[in-house]
Design an enzyme around this catalytic site. Structure first.
Site, PDB file in Angstrom:
ATOM      1  N   CYS A  43     -18.194  22.162 -51.720  1.00 24.82           N
ATOM      2  CA  CYS A  43     -17.218  23.050 -51.095  1.00 24.82           C
ATOM      3  C   CYS A  43     -16.691  24.088 -52.083  1.00 24.82           C
ATOM      4  O   CYS A  43     -16.674  25.282 -51.804  1.00 24.82           O
ATOM      5  CB  CYS A  43     -16.060  22.247 -50.517  1.00 24.82           C
ATOM      6  SG  CYS A  43     -14.820  23.281 -49.710  1.00 24.82           S
ATOM      7  N   CYS A  48     -18.035  26.160 -48.963  1.00 28.34           N
ATOM      8  CA  CYS A  48     -17.075  26.837 -48.103  1.00 28.34           C
ATOM      9  C   CYS A  48     -16.152  27.808 -48.837  1.00 28.34           C
ATOM     10  O   CYS A  48     -15.803  28.859 -48.291  1.00 28.34           O
ATOM     11  CB  CYS A  48     -16.259  25.817 -47.312  1.00 28.34           C
ATOM     12  SG  CYS A  48     -15.772  24.348 -48.211  1.00 28.34           S
ATOM     13  N   LYS A  51     -18.226  30.964 -50.002  1.00 31.83           N
ATOM     14  CA  LYS A  51     -18.713  31.584 -48.770  1.00 31.83           C
ATOM     15  C   LYS A  51     -17.602  32.309 -48.022  1.00 31.83           C
ATOM     16  O   LYS A  51     -17.784  33.421 -47.532  1.00 31.83           O
ATOM     17  CB  LYS A  51     -19.364  30.519 -47.895  1.00 31.83           C
ATOM     18  CG  LYS A  51     -19.877  31.010 -46.556  1.00 31.83           C
ATOM     19  CD  LYS A  51     -18.973  30.588 -45.421  1.00 31.83           C
ATOM     20  CE  LYS A  51     -18.657  29.127 -45.504  1.00 31.83           C
ATOM     21  NZ  LYS A  51     -17.749  28.637 -44.478  1.00 31.83           N
ATOM     22  N   TYR A 178     -23.730  26.243 -38.941  1.00 30.58           N
ATOM     23  CA  TYR A 178     -22.647  26.971 -39.598  1.00 30.58           C
ATOM     24  C   TYR A 178     -23.179  27.970 -40.621  1.00 30.58           C
ATOM     25  O   TYR A 178     -22.882  29.170 -40.565  1.00 30.58           O
ATOM     26  CB  TYR A 178     -21.734  25.993 -40.359  1.00 30.58           C
ATOM     27  CG  TYR A 178     -20.903  25.059 -39.531  1.00 30.58           C
ATOM     28  CD1 TYR A 178     -19.556  25.310 -39.331  1.00 30.58           C
ATOM     29  CD2 TYR A 178     -21.437  23.895 -38.990  1.00 30.58           C
ATOM     30  CE1 TYR A 178     -18.759  24.446 -38.601  1.00 30.58           C
ATOM     31  CE2 TYR A 178     -20.663  23.021 -38.257  1.00 30.58           C
ATOM     32  CZ  TYR A 178     -19.325  23.297 -38.058  1.00 30.58           C
ATOM     33  OH  TYR A 178     -18.549  22.439 -37.335  1.00 30.58           O
ATOM     34  N   GLU A 182     -22.991  32.076 -40.473  1.00 33.38           N
ATOM     35  CA  GLU A 182     -22.040  32.701 -41.388  1.00 33.38           C
ATOM     36  C   GLU A 182     -22.732  33.686 -42.313  1.00 33.38           C
ATOM     37  O   GLU A 182     -22.259  34.824 -42.507  1.00 33.38           O
ATOM     38  CB  GLU A 182     -21.303  31.616 -42.171  1.00 33.38           C
ATOM     39  CG  GLU A 182     -20.335  30.843 -41.292  1.00 33.38           C
ATOM     40  CD  GLU A 182     -19.790  29.579 -41.929  1.00 33.38           C
ATOM     41  OE1 GLU A 182     -18.782  29.059 -41.415  1.00 33.38           O
ATOM     42  OE2 GLU A 182     -20.372  29.098 -42.932  1.00 33.38           O
ATOM     43  N   HIS A 437       4.820  37.674 -28.962  1.00 34.84           N
ATOM     44  CA  HIS A 437       4.243  38.954 -28.557  1.00 34.84           C
ATOM     45  C   HIS A 437       4.615  40.074 -29.524  1.00 34.84           C
ATOM     46  O   HIS A 437       5.740  40.114 -30.016  1.00 34.84           O
ATOM     47  CB  HIS A 437       4.747  39.306 -27.153  1.00 34.84           C
ATOM     48  CG  HIS A 437       4.207  40.584 -26.616  1.00 34.84           C
ATOM     49  ND1 HIS A 437       2.919  40.695 -26.128  1.00 34.84           N
ATOM     50  CD2 HIS A 437       4.777  41.816 -26.499  1.00 34.84           C
ATOM     51  CE1 HIS A 437       2.726  41.948 -25.727  1.00 34.84           C
ATOM     52  NE2 HIS A 437       3.840  42.635 -25.940  1.00 34.84           N
ATOM     53  N   GLU A 442      -0.818  34.469 -28.490  1.00 38.13           N
ATOM     54  CA  GLU A 442      -0.041  34.302 -27.265  1.00 38.13           C
ATOM     55  C   GLU A 442      -0.945  34.017 -26.065  1.00 38.13           C
ATOM     56  O   GLU A 442      -0.504  33.453 -25.061  1.00 38.13           O
ATOM     57  CB  GLU A 442       0.822  35.530 -26.992  1.00 38.13           C
ATOM     58  CG  GLU A 442       0.046  36.788 -26.597  1.00 38.13           C
ATOM     59  CD  GLU A 442       0.966  37.960 -26.327  1.00 38.13           C
ATOM     60  OE1 GLU A 442       1.930  37.793 -25.551  1.00 38.13           O
ATOM     61  OE2 GLU A 442       0.728  39.046 -26.895  1.00 38.13           O
TER      62      GLU A 442
END
Length: 448
Positions: A43, A48, A51, A178, A182, A437, A442
């Site tokens: 990782c 990750c 990346k 993944y 990616e 908002h 939302e």
């Protein structure tokens, strides 16, 4: 009781191994850890973290283009791969140092060499030293898979992709998970002509079909050539360095770079596990129970090497639970229900819980609520790219059992919403929450 050199010896200093070491040491255990590559594991070093930094860097291509609609003069903007690559590498080095510092601060002894298990309570380092331990933890992670076909070695994997000397003009990315999606987004935004090829008829099979279809449509609109049902026959490297990829159907693709992203295999080879009797799965995964213990009582395993769920946060939780249970007198296991996940494609996907298809297969009373919209930023940027949010509910009380998003910042938005799904809240609970908002999030409380 026999006296051993350590209470715990960990093989593999990735996310799971480091967490297990630190927590065990905090409970008073004498801990050592061996790592043959770099502290931090997949990782941090080649996964990750670097990346995601490339994802950020690549997205500036669209941000700069969109900025003109917001009044910014961006003429003359240019990109230098060497700068991005080297800055990412420097950040990885910094994080590796922090991981090493964490181990040192917790008085965990680190051996920067390979270790193999020689018995229920013993390991041997590559330098020849024999070490004994009351408990041994295997946390060696997983390794990129490469197919057994002629010329496969001409391709690279995610291990090597972060240190490319230069960007290719053309790249073929083989895979549908993944990593494949990616890097397809990363390379495409950085100006590389990308072909994404997979042997099946879908990508990202664990994700909601409708969300994935939206990603495929958007990716193709951005210029990524996605080809399904392409089975590799061979790869040939030409004299000029380019590659010729041949499929079983006789079709060919020419490219400058081939990235294998077809999955990851548990990294259990060479640890001497079969010889000492540790039970393995057909894929090489270390078989464990809910408590992460193997069939040999003194040997445990956590993280990707067990192939339960190949995610960094899961490896961390498994390592923590193991250390608390074995050394902290706090027995506990990891709950694998409702794990939030994200694909940092362009745009990103985020998901928690059941897909619509999974829900309809298990429940009789299923409803799906949706919001299909253009983010405000995309409207002003004149970017015709629509986000899609899906909420899957079940039963008369409409308990939310799945949330699936594709659109800007989906991963950031889903994390908090995943708490609500994990807690078993209903559609009415979402409806009763006042919208924030103007925001994309939302839409989670406004679905019809």
């Amino acid at each position: 009781m026999a006296e051993f050199d350590y209470d715990l010896f960990v093989i593999g200093a990735g996310s799971g191994g480091v967490r297990a070491s630190r927590i065990a040491a905090s409970h008073g255990a004498r801990v050592a850890i061996a790592e043959e590559h770099r502290v931090g594991g997949t990782c941090v070093i080649r996964g990750c973290v670097p990346k995601k930094l490339l994802v950020y860097g690549a997205h500036f291509a669209e941000d700069i283009q969109d900025a003109q609609r917001f009044g910014w003069d961006t003429k003359g903007a240019s990109f230098d791969w060497n700068i991005l690559r080297d800055n990412v590498a420097a950040e990885v080095n910094r994080l590796e140092g922090l991981y090493g510092q964490t181990l040192g601060n917790n008085k965990v002894e680190v051996f920067h060499e390979r270790a193999v298990i020689t018995g229920p309570n013993s390991v041997r380092l590559s330098g020849g030293r024999e070490i004994t331990a009351t408990t041994i933890l295997i946390a060696t992670g997983a390794w990129p898979s490469v197919p057994v076909i002629p010329g496969a070695g001409h391709g690279i994997t995610s291990n090597e992709v972060f240190s490319l000397p230069k960007l290719p003009k053309r790249a073929v990315i083989a895979g549908g998970g993944y990593i494949a999606n990616e890097f397809a987004g990363i390379f495409n935004e950085l100006g590389v002509k990308v072909n994404l090829v997979t042997h099946g008829d879908r990508v990202l099979r664990s994700y909601d079909d409708e969300i994935v279809d939206r990603l495929v449509d958007i990716s193709r609109h951005k210029g990524i050539d996605i080809r399904f049902n392409f089975a590799f026959k061979s790869i040939t490297k030409r004299d000029d360095g380019t590659l010729l990829l041949e499929g079983n159907d006789g079709k060919t693709i020419e490219t400058d770079l081939l990235l294998w992203a077809i999955g990851r295999t548990p990294h259990s080879t060479g640890l001497n596990l079969e010889q000492i009797g540790v039970e393995l799965g057909k894929d090489g995964s270390v078989k464990v129970g809910d408590d992460s213990r193997t069939n040999i009582p003194s040997i445990y395993a956590v993280g990707d090497v067990t192939n339960r769920v190949q995610l960094t946060p899961i490896a961390i939780r498994e390592g923590h639970a193991f250390a608390d249970s074995v050394f902290g007198n706090k027995p506990r296991t990891v709950n694998y229900d409702y794990i939030p996940t994200a694909v940092f494609s362009n745009p990103p996907i985020a998901s928690v819980g059941m897909t619509e298809a999974e829900a309809r297969a298990e429940y009789d009373d299923v409803k799906v609520y949706k919001s299909d919209f253009r983010a405000m930023k995309n409207v002003l940027a004149d970017r015709n790219e629509r986000a899609l949010y899906k909420m899957v509910v079940a039963g008369s009380e409409e308990r939310v059992i799945g949330l699936h998003l594709i659109g800007p910042d989906s991963g950031e938005i889903l994390q908090a919403a995943a708490i609500a799904v994990k807690a078993g809240l209903t559609k009415q609970d979402f409806d009763d929450t006042v919208a924030l908002h103007p925001s994309m999030s939302e839409e989670l409380v406004l679905m019809k």
